[in-house]
Design an enzyme around this catalytic site. Structure first.
Site, mmCIF file in Angstrom:
data_model
loop_
_atom_site.group_PDB
_atom_site.id
_atom_site.type_symbol
_atom_site.label_atom_id
_atom_site.label_comp_id
_atom_site.label_asym_id
_atom_site.label_seq_id
_atom_site.Cartn_x
_atom_site.Cartn_y
_atom_site.Cartn_z
ATOM 1 N N LYS A 54 0.891 -1.293 -0.033
ATOM 2 C CA LYS A 54 0.032 -0.008 -0.002
ATOM 3 C C LYS A 54 0.809 1.190 0.157
ATOM 4 O O LYS A 54 0.732 2.272 -0.829
ATOM 5 C CB LYS A 54 -0.935 -0.063 1.318
ATOM 6 C CG LYS A 54 -1.965 -1.083 1.111
ATOM 7 C CD LYS A 54 -2.930 -1.447 2.634
ATOM 8 C CE LYS A 54 -3.810 -2.382 2.183
ATOM 9 N NZ LYS A 54 -4.488 -2.558 3.782
ATOM 10 N N GLN A 98 -4.047 -1.068 10.012
ATOM 11 C CA GLN A 98 -3.998 -2.489 9.456
ATOM 12 C C GLN A 98 -4.445 -3.520 10.304
ATOM 13 O O GLN A 98 -3.996 -3.740 11.344
ATOM 14 C CB GLN A 98 -2.376 -3.007 9.179
ATOM 15 C CG GLN A 98 -2.272 -4.264 8.176
ATOM 16 C CD GLN A 98 -3.089 -4.112 6.638
ATOM 17 O OE1 GLN A 98 -3.102 -3.246 5.999
ATOM 18 N NE2 GLN A 98 -3.801 -5.177 6.309
ATOM 19 N N ASP A 121 -10.453 3.734 5.414
ATOM 20 C CA ASP A 121 -11.051 2.195 5.316
ATOM 21 C C ASP A 121 -12.699 2.169 5.447
ATOM 22 O O ASP A 121 -13.177 1.092 5.431
ATOM 23 C CB ASP A 121 -10.269 1.352 6.364
ATOM 24 C CG ASP A 121 -9.082 0.677 6.078
ATOM 25 O OD1 ASP A 121 -9.001 0.438 4.656
ATOM 26 O OD2 ASP A 121 -8.723 -0.039 6.744
#
Ligand code: NAD
Length: 291
Positions: A54, A98, A121
């Site tokens: 990412k 994460q 997210d």
């Protein structure tokens, strides 16, 4: 019928090009690039690889990216303090933790604390609420990427019966809400669904986000359906050099003989997810910088 295999990598490359242009515009307009900060807790090797990928993808499109590595013994309070700091930092426009996090860390508390404006997210309850209301918000990257992929492939969503297998907060549930927004008729299945095959066979669009390799077999798919495979699991395969391969939730070789279009694993939904994370970051940056 042999299905068209949808090239997720090619679509993701186009999305990343668009993000790159948007990032260049934002950077010249406001004199600062979008900044994406990642909190990585512990030493899970898969998480470390995802975060590295990412980060690299961000930098390739001009997004400044930084990873905060915290030890696996960290407390929820310590992570919340870091989130507060990053929420207040005007050079930070996107922020995510994460997953998974260690057991002692309260994942929900972290998601509630991330500023909704920086929540790339899409897991803060404010964004989830806005999504349910059909309002503009930050939406999890995987379901956004799937809707966008269907549109770019000219596969109709309007009025279609969509069956989603898997009810996670990051894929299944937001995808359900996006289907409602797109005027489809979605059904969501999970471990307690009484007759999974009956539900999947009704689908014009079947999305599997389960994590059980090969769960969706040929006889569970309506001829001509569009099949989207989100699952990624490591499957033992002695015929490969490393002894394993990535496997999706769909038995690809048999299902591609009945479906009209299908995404492969790898090279399907995975690349779209990263591209859409970047798109979310650019969107968050544009909104924050334009005040
Ligand atoms: P999860 O792992 O949190 O939950 C799995 C879901 O599947 C649950 O809702 C459960 O009820 C359902 N389920 C499990 N077994 C089932 C069965 N036999 N029948 C029906 N339903 C069943 O879900 P997740 O986080 O969405 O992950 C699902 C898969 O997608 C995993 O393999 C994950 O690695 C992958 N994933 C891929 C991407 C990507 O970018 N390609 C993104 C997110 C997740």
């Amino acid at each position: 019928m042999t299905a068209k295999v949808i090239d997720g990598k090619a679509i993701a490359a186009r999305v990343r090009e668009e993000v790159k242009e948007e990032v260049a515009e934002i950077t010249s307009e406001y004199g600062m690039p979008p900044g994406l900060e990642v909190i990585l807790i512990g030493d899970n090797p898969a998480s470390a690889i995802y975060v590295r990928n990412k980060g690299r993808a961000s930098e390739k499109v001009g997004i400044r990216s930084q990873t905060h590595r915290l030890p696996k013994t960290v407390t929820t309070e310590e992570v919340l303090d870091l989130i507060d700091e990053l929420n207040a930092d005007e050079t930070v426009h996107g922020l995510f933790v994460q997953l998974p996090v260690p057991d002692q860390v309260d994942e929900k508390a972290l998601q509630r604390r991330i500023s909704p404006a920086k929540d790339v997210d899409g897991l803060n309850p404010v964004n989830i609420g806005l999504l349910s209301l059909g309002e503009d918000c930050l939406v999890p990257a995987t379901p956004s990427g799937i809707i966008d992929m269907l549109k770019r492939e000219d596969l109709p969503i309007y009025g279609q019966n969509v069956t989603i297998v898997g009810r996670s907060n990051i894929v299944g549930k937001p995808f359900y809400m996006l289907c409602v927004r797109e005027h489809a008729t979605p059904t969501i299945c999970h471990t307690r669904t009484r007759d999974l095959a009956a539900e999947t066979r009704r689908a014009d669009i079947l999305v599997a986000a389960v994590g059980v390799p090969g769960l969706i077999k040929e006889d569970m798919v309506k001829p001509g359906a569009v099949v989207v495979d989100v699952g990624i699991s490591r499957v033992d395969d002695p015929s490969t050099e490393r002894g394993w391969r990535w496997g999706g939730d769909v038995a690809f070789d048999e299902v591609k003989e009945v479906a009209s279009a299908i995404t492969p694993v790898p090279g399907g939904v995975g690349p779209l997810t990263i591209a859409w994370l970047l798109k979310n970051c650019a969107k968050a940056a544009r909104r924050l910088m334009s005040g």
